[in-house]
Design a protein around this motif. Structure first.
Motif, short mmCIF file in Angstrom:
data_model
loop_
_atom_site.label_atom_id
_atom_site.label_comp_id
_atom_site.label_asym_id
_atom_site.label_seq_id
_atom_site.Cartn_x
_atom_site.Cartn_y
_atom_site.Cartn_z
N ALA A 20 0.83 -1.21 0.00
CA ALA A 20 0.00 0.00 0.00
C ALA A 20 0.86 1.26 0.00
O ALA A 20 0.52 2.25 -0.66
N VAL A 21 1.97 1.25 0.74
CA VAL A 21 2.88 2.40 0.76
C VAL A 21 3.40 2.69 -0.64
O VAL A 21 3.45 3.85 -1.09
N GLU A 22 3.77 1.65 -1.35
CA GLU A 22 4.31 1.83 -2.70
C GLU A 22 3.23 2.33 -3.66
O GLU A 22 3.50 3.20 -4.51
N ALA A 23 2.00 1.81 -3.54
CA ALA A 23 0.91 2.27 -4.40
C ALA A 23 0.56 3.72 -4.12
O ALA A 23 0.35 4.52 -5.04
N VAL A 24 0.50 4.09 -2.84
CA VAL A 24 0.16 5.46 -2.46
C VAL A 24 1.22 6.44 -2.97
O VAL A 24 0.89 7.54 -3.43
N THR A 25 2.48 6.06 -2.90
CA THR A 25 3.56 6.92 -3.40
C THR A 25 3.38 7.22 -4.89
O THR A 25 3.54 8.36 -5.33
N ILE A 26 3.01 6.20 -5.67
CA ILE A 26 2.80 6.38 -7.11
C ILE A 26 1.61 7.29 -7.38
O ILE A 26 1.66 8.20 -8.21
N VAL A 27 0.50 7.04 -6.66
CA VAL A 27 -0.71 7.85 -6.87
C VAL A 27 -0.47 9.30 -6.46
O VAL A 27 -0.92 10.23 -7.13
N LEU A 28 0.24 9.51 -5.36
CA LEU A 28 0.54 10.87 -4.92
C LEU A 28 1.37 11.62 -5.96
O LEU A 28 1.15 12.81 -6.22
N ALA A 29 2.34 10.91 -6.56
CA ALA A 29 3.16 11.54 -7.60
C ALA A 29 2.30 11.91 -8.80
O ALA A 29 2.43 13.01 -9.37
N ALA A 30 1.38 11.01 -9.20
CA ALA A 30 0.51 11.28 -10.35
C ALA A 30 -0.41 12.46 -10.07
O ALA A 30 -0.59 13.34 -10.92
N GLY A 31 -1.00 12.50 -8.88
CA GLY A 31 -1.92 13.57 -8.55
C GLY A 31 -1.24 14.90 -8.35
O GLY A 31 -1.74 15.95 -8.78
N THR A 32 -0.07 14.89 -7.71
CA THR A 32 0.65 16.13 -7.42
C THR A 32 1.21 16.77 -8.68
O THR A 32 1.11 17.98 -8.88
N ALA A 33 1.81 15.96 -9.54
CA ALA A 33 2.47 16.49 -10.73
C ALA A 33 1.50 16.72 -11.89
O ALA A 33 1.75 17.58 -12.72
N ARG A 34 0.40 15.97 -11.93
CA ARG A 34 -0.46 16.03 -13.11
C ARG A 34 -1.87 16.52 -12.76
O ARG A 34 -2.12 17.71 -12.76
N ASP A 35 -2.76 15.58 -12.44
CA ASP A 35 -4.16 15.94 -12.25
C ASP A 35 -4.80 14.95 -11.27
O ASP A 35 -4.83 13.75 -11.53
N TRP A 36 -5.32 15.47 -10.14
CA TRP A 36 -5.88 14.60 -9.12
C TRP A 36 -7.13 13.87 -9.61
O TRP A 36 -7.39 12.73 -9.23
N LYS A 37 -7.93 14.54 -10.44
CA LYS A 37 -9.14 13.91 -10.95
C LYS A 37 -8.80 12.69 -11.80
O LYS A 37 -9.39 11.62 -11.64
N SER A 38 -7.84 12.84 -12.68
CA SER A 38 -7.43 11.73 -13.55
C SER A 38 -6.79 10.61 -12.72
O SER A 38 -7.01 9.42 -12.99
#
Length: 258
Positions: A20-38
């Motif tokens: 879960a830590v590894e998945a959350v890290t990836i999602v946080l990077a995607a949302g922070t750098a790109r778009d939280w909705k996507s």
């Protein structure tokens, strides 16, 4: 909860928390750098696929005769456990870099920022969607595998599912609350412990699947796990002496990620 039930809960909880830590890290990077909705769409799609896979695999796994199930799953757990334990020993002894969520987050963030924006299927940012989807699906598959195999072998899928759910919800809640990678989580230590437990359960169930009988039945796990841990720590101490490093940190501090 019995001693075996406690060991099952702890093993599933720790293993799923690491994923879960590894998945959350990836999602946080995607949302922070790109778009939280996507990124959120990607998480939802990943969870939907996992639900379908679980619905298909769950009955199939529990329908396998217990002896064959324990032999196959015990062998798989032993393979995975030894891989986790090998990497944990190398990290603890200084022969492999410690797992660093901050570095992983920075790497994913840089890659996400440099990617070109594209809109597909009404998703505003396809890169954020696919990054989150792959992260949730890949790490989630490991969670599903852990829950089904541990739960089916121990005849307690609900307990394994409960441990996994608590681990995932806890990690996700903390990750969303701080909106930062969970670098303070002692992930290197957790991986060492999970490696020990996966290896121990793999040995125990694999032998039982091959019609071997452990003295004391389930209580044998209380001996197997400490023996595996001591064996791994001995290798940490031996390998630590030949590790290339500038300073002289102790094996204990390396294991704790200090």
């Amino acid at each position: 909860m019995t001693g075996t039930g406690g060991a099952l809960f702890a093993a599933v909880f720790l293993a799923c928390a690491v994923e879960a830590v590894e998945a959350v890290t990836i999602v946080l990077a995607a949302g922070t750098a790109r778009d939280w909705k996507s990124a959120g769409y990607g998480v939802g799609a990943g969870l939907a696929v996992l639900a379908v896979i679980t619905a298909v695999l769950g009955p199939a796994v529990t329908a396998i005769p217990l002896g064959a199930l324990r032999l196959v799953v015990g062998g798989l757990l032993l393979i995975f456990g030894l891989q986790w334990l090998r990497k944990a020993v190398l990290r603890a002894s200084g022969h492999k870099d410690l797992h660093d969520e901050d570095a992983i987050f920075a790497r994913e963030l840089a890659a996400a920022k440099s990617a070109q924006a594209q809109t597909r299927f009404s998703v505003p940012d396809w890169y954020a969607f696919t990054l989150s989807f792959k992260g949730v699906l890949l790490e989630g598959l490991e969670v599903v595998f852990i829950v089904l195999t541990f739960g089916a072998n121990a005849h307690d899928v609900p307990l394994a599912a409960l441990a996994a759910a608590i681990a995932v919800v806890l990690v996700v809640a903390v990750g969303l609350a701080i909106r930062a990678p969970l670098a303070k989580v002692p992930e290197n230590t957790m991986k060492f412990v999970v490696g020990v437990m996966l290896t121990s359960f793999g040995m125990f169930w694999g032998a039982e699947g091959a019609d071997a009988h452990w003295p004391g039945d389930d209580a044998a796990l209380l001996v197997i796990a400490p023996c595996v841990a001591v064996y791994a720590l001995v290798w940490v101490s031996v390998l630590w002496r030949s590790a290339p490093r500038a300073a002289e940190p102790s094996p204990a501090s390396e294991l704790m990620g200090a």
